[in-house]
Write a protein that holds these residues in place. Structure first.
Motif, PDB file in Angstrom:
ATOM      1  N   PRO B 139       0.828  -1.207   0.000  1.00 54.36           N
ATOM      2  CA  PRO B 139       0.000   0.000   0.000  1.00 54.36           C
ATOM      3  C   PRO B 139       0.867   1.263   0.000  1.00 54.36           C
ATOM      4  CG  PRO B 139       0.080  -0.946   2.191  1.00 54.36           C
ATOM      5  CD  PRO B 139       0.830  -1.891   1.291  1.00 54.36           C
ATOM      6  N   MET B 140       0.231   2.409  -0.197  1.00 52.16           N
ATOM      7  CA  MET B 140       0.869   3.740  -0.093  1.00 52.16           C
ATOM      8  C   MET B 140       2.091   3.848  -1.009  1.00 52.16           C
ATOM      9  SD  MET B 140       0.495   4.109   4.059  1.00 52.16           S
ATOM     10  CE  MET B 140       1.249   2.558   4.465  1.00 52.16           C
ATOM     11  N   VAL B 141       1.913   3.368  -2.227  1.00 52.24           N
ATOM     12  CA  VAL B 141       3.051   3.282  -3.142  1.00 52.24           C
ATOM     13  C   VAL B 141       3.515   4.666  -3.611  1.00 52.24           C
ATOM     14  CG1 VAL B 141       3.615   2.659  -5.533  1.00 52.24           C
ATOM     15  CG2 VAL B 141       2.775   0.926  -3.949  1.00 52.24           C
ATOM     16  N   ALA B 142       2.586   5.454  -4.147  1.00 48.77           N
ATOM     17  CA  ALA B 142       3.029   6.689  -4.810  1.00 48.77           C
ATOM     18  C   ALA B 142       3.422   7.765  -3.806  1.00 48.77           C
ATOM     19  CB  ALA B 142       1.939   7.193  -5.754  1.00 48.77           C
ATOM     20  N   SER B 143       2.827   7.751  -2.617  1.00 45.19           N
ATOM     21  CA  SER B 143       3.308   8.701  -1.598  1.00 45.19           C
ATOM     22  C   SER B 143       4.695   8.284  -1.114  1.00 45.19           C
ATOM     23  CB  SER B 143       2.319   8.801  -0.424  1.00 45.19           C
ATOM     24  OG  SER B 143       2.136   7.548   0.209  1.00 45.19           O
ATOM     25  N   GLY B 144       4.944   6.967  -1.120  1.00 44.36           N
ATOM     26  CA  GLY B 144       6.279   6.482  -0.762  1.00 44.36           C
ATOM     27  C   GLY B 144       7.333   6.926  -1.773  1.00 44.36           C
ATOM     28  N   CYS B 145       6.979   6.890  -3.052  1.00 42.38           N
ATOM     29  CA  CYS B 145       7.913   7.373  -4.080  1.00 42.38           C
ATOM     30  C   CYS B 145       8.113   8.878  -3.939  1.00 42.38           C
ATOM     31  CB  CYS B 145       7.382   7.057  -5.473  1.00 42.38           C
ATOM     32  SG  CYS B 145       7.288   5.297  -5.814  1.00 42.38           S
ATOM     33  N   PHE B 146       7.024   9.585  -3.619  1.00 41.73           N
ATOM     34  CA  PHE B 146       7.071  11.048  -3.497  1.00 41.73           C
ATOM     35  C   PHE B 146       8.119  11.488  -2.477  1.00 41.73           C
ATOM     36  CE2 PHE B 146       5.194  15.099  -1.839  1.00 41.73           C
ATOM     37  CZ  PHE B 146       5.121  15.809  -3.038  1.00 41.73           C
ATOM     38  N   VAL B 147       8.224  10.735  -1.387  1.00 41.37           N
ATOM     39  CA  VAL B 147       9.179  11.115  -0.329  1.00 41.37           C
ATOM     40  C   VAL B 147      10.520  10.404  -0.485  1.00 41.37           C
ATOM     41  CG1 VAL B 147       7.297  11.604   1.259  1.00 41.37           C
ATOM     42  CG2 VAL B 147       8.411   9.348   1.317  1.00 41.37           C
ATOM     43  N   GLY B 148      10.688   9.657  -1.586  1.00 41.15           N
ATOM     44  CA  GLY B 148      11.994   9.041  -1.859  1.00 41.15           C
ATOM     45  C   GLY B 148      12.227   7.694  -1.205  1.00 41.15           C
ATOM     46  N   LYS B 149      11.160   7.091  -0.655  1.00 39.83           N
ATOM     47  CA  LYS B 149      11.303   5.775  -0.029  1.00 39.83           C
ATOM     48  C   LYS B 149      11.406   4.690  -1.096  1.00 39.83           C
ATOM     49  CE  LYS B 149       8.938   2.751   3.274  1.00 39.83           C
ATOM     50  NZ  LYS B 149       7.808   2.647   4.221  1.00 39.83           N
ATOM     51  N   TYR B 150      10.650   4.847  -2.163  1.00 39.81           N
ATOM     52  CA  TYR B 150      10.714   3.923  -3.301  1.00 39.81           C
ATOM     53  C   TYR B 150      11.082   4.730  -4.549  1.00 39.81           C
ATOM     54  CZ  TYR B 150       7.285   1.541  -0.214  1.00 39.81           C
ATOM     55  OH  TYR B 150       6.609   0.992   0.840  1.00 39.81           O
ATOM     56  N   THR B 151      11.464   4.014  -5.616  1.00 39.49           N
ATOM     57  CA  THR B 151      11.705   4.689  -6.888  1.00 39.49           C
ATOM     58  C   THR B 151      10.485   4.525  -7.794  1.00 39.49           C
ATOM     59  OG1 THR B 151      12.612   2.771  -8.047  1.00 39.49           O
ATOM     60  CG2 THR B 151      14.162   4.099  -6.740  1.00 39.49           C
ATOM     61  N   ALA B 152      10.346   5.463  -8.727  1.00 41.09           N
ATOM     62  CA  ALA B 152       9.216   5.405  -9.666  1.00 41.09           C
ATOM     63  C   ALA B 152       9.315   4.157 -10.544  1.00 41.09           C
ATOM     64  CB  ALA B 152       9.186   6.676 -10.525  1.00 41.09           C
ATOM     65  N   ASP B 153      10.526   3.774 -10.930  1.00 40.56           N
ATOM     66  CA  ASP B 153      10.681   2.580 -11.775  1.00 40.56           C
ATOM     67  C   ASP B 153      10.213   1.324 -11.037  1.00 40.56           C
ATOM     68  OD1 ASP B 153      11.590   3.978 -13.911  1.00 40.56           O
ATOM     69  OD2 ASP B 153      13.728   3.604 -13.519  1.00 40.56           O
ATOM     70  N   TRP B 154      10.548   1.275  -9.750  1.00 40.71           N
ATOM     71  CA  TRP B 154      10.101   0.138  -8.935  1.00 40.71           C
ATOM     72  C   TRP B 154       8.578   0.082  -8.926  1.00 40.71           C
ATOM     73  CZ3 TRP B 154       7.185   0.622  -4.425  1.00 40.71           C
ATOM     74  CH2 TRP B 154       7.018  -0.549  -3.669  1.00 40.71           C
ATOM     75  N   ALA B 155       7.951   1.235  -8.725  1.00 41.96           N
ATOM     76  CA  ALA B 155       6.484   1.270  -8.673  1.00 41.96           C
ATOM     77  C   ALA B 155       5.883   0.831 -10.001  1.00 41.96           C
ATOM     78  CB  ALA B 155       6.005   2.676  -8.314  1.00 41.96           C
ATOM     79  N   LYS B 156       6.452   1.321 -11.099  1.00 46.36           N
ATOM     80  CA  LYS B 156       5.888   1.008 -12.419  1.00 46.36           C
ATOM     81  C   LYS B 156       5.991  -0.485 -12.738  1.00 46.36           C
ATOM     82  CE  LYS B 156       6.764   5.575 -14.386  1.00 46.36           C
ATOM     83  NZ  LYS B 156       7.673   6.361 -15.241  1.00 46.36           N
ATOM     84  N   ASP B 157       6.958  -1.146 -12.138  1.00 44.73           N
ATOM     85  CA  ASP B 157       7.147  -2.582 -12.413  1.00 44.73           C
ATOM     86  C   ASP B 157       6.324  -3.489 -11.493  1.00 44.73           C
ATOM     87  OD1 ASP B 157       8.763  -2.405 -14.605  1.00 44.73           O
ATOM     88  OD2 ASP B 157      10.631  -2.338 -13.444  1.00 44.73           O
ATOM     89  N   LEU B 158       5.554  -2.929 -10.584  1.00 42.95           N
ATOM     90  CA  LEU B 158       4.711  -3.769  -9.727  1.00 42.95           C
ATOM     91  C   LEU B 158       3.680  -4.494 -10.574  1.00 42.95           C
ATOM     92  CD1 LEU B 158       4.074  -1.333  -6.713  1.00 42.95           C
ATOM     93  CD2 LEU B 158       5.531  -3.373  -6.728  1.00 42.95           C
ATOM     94  N   VAL B 159       3.452  -5.775 -10.246  1.00 34.52           N
ATOM     95  CA  VAL B 159       2.491  -6.588 -10.995  1.00 34.52           C
ATOM     96  C   VAL B 159       1.393  -7.054 -10.041  1.00 34.52           C
ATOM     97  CG1 VAL B 159       2.173  -8.724 -12.303  1.00 34.52           C
ATOM     98  CG2 VAL B 159       4.224  -7.324 -12.669  1.00 34.52           C
TER      99      VAL B 159
END
Lengths: 415, 415
Positions: B139-159
C-alpha cells in the motif's frame, strides 16, 4: 493356441510406450503436467488409440471420453474383463502414476496377440477420464459416472480453477463420444498402479497384492466472515475467514501427527480465500482436508475430530463454517476370489510380493461398486509421487505385469 | 479579505462530491470496488480534475499519477501546504476511506474561494495513487515514491494478482504525467481520514486529533516444500508448504489474542499456495502477516514472536521459510506544532474531540518523512471499514472539516 505358463510380457515394448508417453505434456524436469482434457491429453489419447488400432483392437469412446480398446473373446456373449487406469497426470505429476496401468492393459492384449491366443471372454483396456481431479475436482470423475455414482451431466458441468468447463473441453479435444457412460455387465476389473508410498521400495519388493484401501474420510468446507480493515479492527470483532481456514488446516495436520504412530495420516490440501489481500480481512474461504487410517474405527475417530476442529476453528475466528461436501472411501472393497487369483499367480511365478493396502484413491474403488475388482501395486523410488521426481525402472514392472497377464488369462478363460 | 473565525465549510457541497464519487466503481451494495488505475479510477480522476478546474485550481499530474490541484498564495516563493488522501478503494471498499480526505482538500480550497481569501502560502489538494495496495502491493506506493522511499521505476514494475503492470495501467488510463514524482520543499501536510476503528463512534465523538500511529511490524514470507501424494506419504516425510503457511497464520492470530487485552492486534492477511489442489501437497506458499500494539516495546516483542513462529511453523511442516519482505511503521511521527494547531482549533470551535492513535497505515506516514504532518480522524459507524457497509453521515464530518479549514488557513497565513 494356449499361452505357455512361463511366457512373460514384452517389457521392452511396454517400456517404449512409457517413454513415448513421457514426451507428451512435459512438466518440470523428468515429470509430466498432462492435465485432463488439455491439448497434451488429446495428443496422448491420439497416440494411445493409434497403438490400440495397430494391435487390432476395436476402440470406442463414451460420452465422457473414457476410451475402451477391446480384444474379442471366443464367446463374446460373456461379460468382458476390463484392465484400466488413467493417462492424465497431476499438475506436477510423474511419468508412471496411472499411465503404467493403461499401458499394462495394452501390453497384455498385445502379448495375447503374440501368443495367438483367443481368450474365452473379451478383454478391454480402458483409459478413464479425469482420474486426478487436478483440473476438475473431484478425482476419479468418469469412472464414478461409469458405475452410476455421478451423472454425466454433472461431470460435464464441472468448472476448473482456469474457468474452463469439463464438457466444453471434452468437445474441444474431440473425445466426447456417442455411447453412454455406463457399465454393462462386467466380469472383472484389474488395475496395475505404482504404489505411491514407500513400503515396497523400502522392503525391496516388486509387487503388492492390494487387499483394500485405507478407510478415508474427506471434507470440503466453507467459512464465511466479514471484510474489515487489518489494522484497527479489535481481535474480538474480527471475522477473518482466512484465519478460520488456517486454524482448521493446522488442527487437521495436528490430528495426522496424533495418529501417525499407527500410520494415520491427515492432509490439509487446499485453502482459498477472498479477497486474500494484505490490507483487508477475508470474508470467505474454502478448504479441503482428509484423514486416513488402516483401521476403520480409528478413521471414524479422526473424522469426528476433523469435524469438531472445523467448527471450533470457525468459532475462534468469529466465522460460520459449513461442510459443502463430504466423502468416504477405502475398506475391504476388493473381491476375495480375484485377490486370491493374484496371490496365486504371484506365488507361482516366484515374485517378491506382499499384501498391501492402498492409501490413495483409484478408479478401481469405483469399479469395485459394480464388479469384482483387484489391484496390483509396483514400487516407485522412495514412494515419491505427484512429483516430477517420481521414478521407476523397467524391472520394477516385470513381475507385476506378468502376474496381471496370467491372472487375466486365467480369469478370461475359466469355465 | 480575511476569513471570519466562525465561518465553516459548505457541508452540503462536500457531501454532494461524496455522493458523486459513490456512483463511480460501485461494488457490493452501498460500497465501492474502485481499484487503483482501473477504468473506474480513471473516471473518478476525470471527475475530480473537472471539479478542481471549475474551482480555478491549477492541476498537474506526476509520473505516478499523483494529482496536485493548486491554489496560489500571495507569496508563491514559499513552500506550499498539502492536503491529501486517496480516491482508490479496496476490492470490497466503502465510500469514505481516503475519498473523504481528498474531497476535504477540495472543499477547503472551494471555501477559500467563497471567502475571497488569498492565503500567504499556496495550498495544494492531492490525490495519491494506489494507497490501498489492493491491486498492487504494497500500500501507499506513490506517496512512498514522493518522499523518496521507493523509486518510480520500482512502482511502475509492480504486478498485480490480475497479471497487470502498474506502469502499463497508468499509461492506459492516461494518468502518467510528465513531472517527476518527488517532494520539493513542503511547509506542511494535513490529512483528514475516517478513523477505521470503533473508538470515536463508541464514545460519541466527532473528531480525533491523531498524535501518531500504533507501532506496527509486517512480514511477507515464503515457504518451500515438496509436492507429493496427499494419501500414502507418511506424516514425517511430508513437506506441505500450505500447512507451513496455515501454521504461521494460526500462530500469528494466537499472538494477537495473547496481546489483545492492551489492544494489541495481529493479522493473518494473505496465504497463497501452489498447486493448492485436493490431491497433491503444495511445494510453495506465500503469506503476509503483521502485528500492532500502542506500545513500541510490546510491538517489538510481538514481532519477535511472529518471526519465531514463522520458522517453527515451517520446521513443523518440513519446509523452509524465508522472509521476503519486512516493514515497520507508526510511532510518534507527527509534528507537535501541527498537532497543537489542530488541538487548539478543535477546542476553539468547541468540537467533541479526543487524541487518538492511528492503527492503519496512511499516506501521511510517508509525508511525515519529508515535512511536518498531522491527521484528523472522523468517526465511522461501528468502526466498520474495508467493507461495503462502511457508513458515515454528513454531520460526522462537519467538525473535522472546520478544524482542517481553519488550521490550514492559520498555517498558510503565518508569518
Amino acid at each position: 493356441m494356449s499361452v505357455p505358463s512361463d511366457m512373460g510380457v514384452n517389457i521392452d515394448r511396454f517400456w517404449s510406450t512409457i517413454e513415448a508417453s513421457a514426451e507428451i505434456g512435459r512438466g518440470r524436469p523428468g515429470g509430466l503436467s498432462r492435465l485432463t482434457l488439455s491439448d497434451a491429453d488429446r495428443q496422448m489419447r491420439d497416440v494411445f488409440v493409434g497403438w490400440c488400432k495397430e494391435a487390432g483392437l476395436s476402440v470406442s469412446v463414451d460420452e465422457l471420453g473414457n476410451i475402451f480398446a477391446r480384444r474379442d473373446g471366443s464367446d463374446n456373449s460373456l461379460p468382458p474383463i476390463l484392465i484400466g487406469s488413467h493417462l492424465d497426470t497431476q499438475i506436477n505429476g510423474g511419468r508412471f502414476d496411472g499411465i503404467a496401468g493403461v499401458l499394462a492393459g495394452l501390453e497384455v492384449l498385445r502379448r495375447l496377440n503374440d501368443a495367438g491366443h483367443t481368450t474365452k471372454r473379451p478383454i478391454i483396456a480402458v483409459n478413464w477420464t479425469n482420474e486426478e481431479g487436478a483440473r476438475y475436482s473431484p478425482p476419479m470423475v468418469a469412472s464414478g459416472c461409469f458405475v452410476g455414482k455421478y451423472t454425466a451431466d454433472w461431470a460435464k458441468d464441472l468448472v476448473g480453477d482456469d474457468g474452463s468447463r469439463f464438457g466444453d473441453e471434452l468437445e474441444r479435444i474431440g473425445y466426447g463420444g456417442a455411447t453412454k457412460c455406463a457399465a454393462g455387465e462386467i466380469d472383472a476389473y484389474f488395475e496395475l498402479h505404482i504404489e505411491q508410498g514407500p513400503i515396497l521400495d523400502a522392503e525391496g519388493r516388486k509387487v503388492g497384492i492390494v487387499t483394500g484401501g485405507y478407510p478415508s474420510h474427506g471434507m470440503r468446507a466453507s467459512f464465511s466472515g466479514r471484510t474489515a480493515h487489518t489494522g484497527p479492527t479489535p481481535m474480538d470483532l474480527r471475522q477473518n475467514a482466512l484465519v478460520a481456514g488456517a486454524r482448521w488446516l493446522t488442527a487437521v495436520d495436528d490430528i495426522g501427527w496424533d495418529f501417525a504412530v499407527h500410520d494415520g495420516k491427515a492432509t490439509a490440501a487446499r485453502l482459498t480465500a477472498w479477497p486474500n489481500k494484505a490490507g483487508i480481512l477475508s470474508d470467505t474461504a474454502e478448504a479441503v482436508c482428509d484423514v486416513r487410517h488402516p483401521d476403520p474405527t480409528t478413521t471414524k475417530v479422526m473424522a469426528e475430530k476433523m469435524r469438531r476442529a472445523l467448527f471450533e476453528s470457525a468459532a475462534k475466528a468469529g466465522c460460520i463454517a459449513k461442510i459443502e461436501d463430504e466423502w468416504q472411501w477405502g475398506g475391504d472393497i476388493f473381491d476375495q476370489e480375484l485377490v486370491n487369483l493374484l496371490r496365486n499367480q504371484a506365488t507361482r511365478i516366484g515374485a517378491n510380493w506382499r499384501e498391501i493396502q492402498s492409501q490413495a484413491g483409484h478408479d478401481a474403488y469405483h469399479l469395485a461398486l459394480c464388479c469384482p475388482t483387484a489391484m496390483i501395486f509396483t514400487p516407485c523410488k522412495g514412494g515419491v509421487t505427484h512429483n516430477n521426481e517420481e521414478h521407476c525402472e523397467p524391472e520394477d514392472f516385470v513381475e507385476g505385469l506378468n502376474i496381471l497377464f496370467h491372472a487375466v488369462i486365467e480369469r478370461a478363460d475359466r469355465d
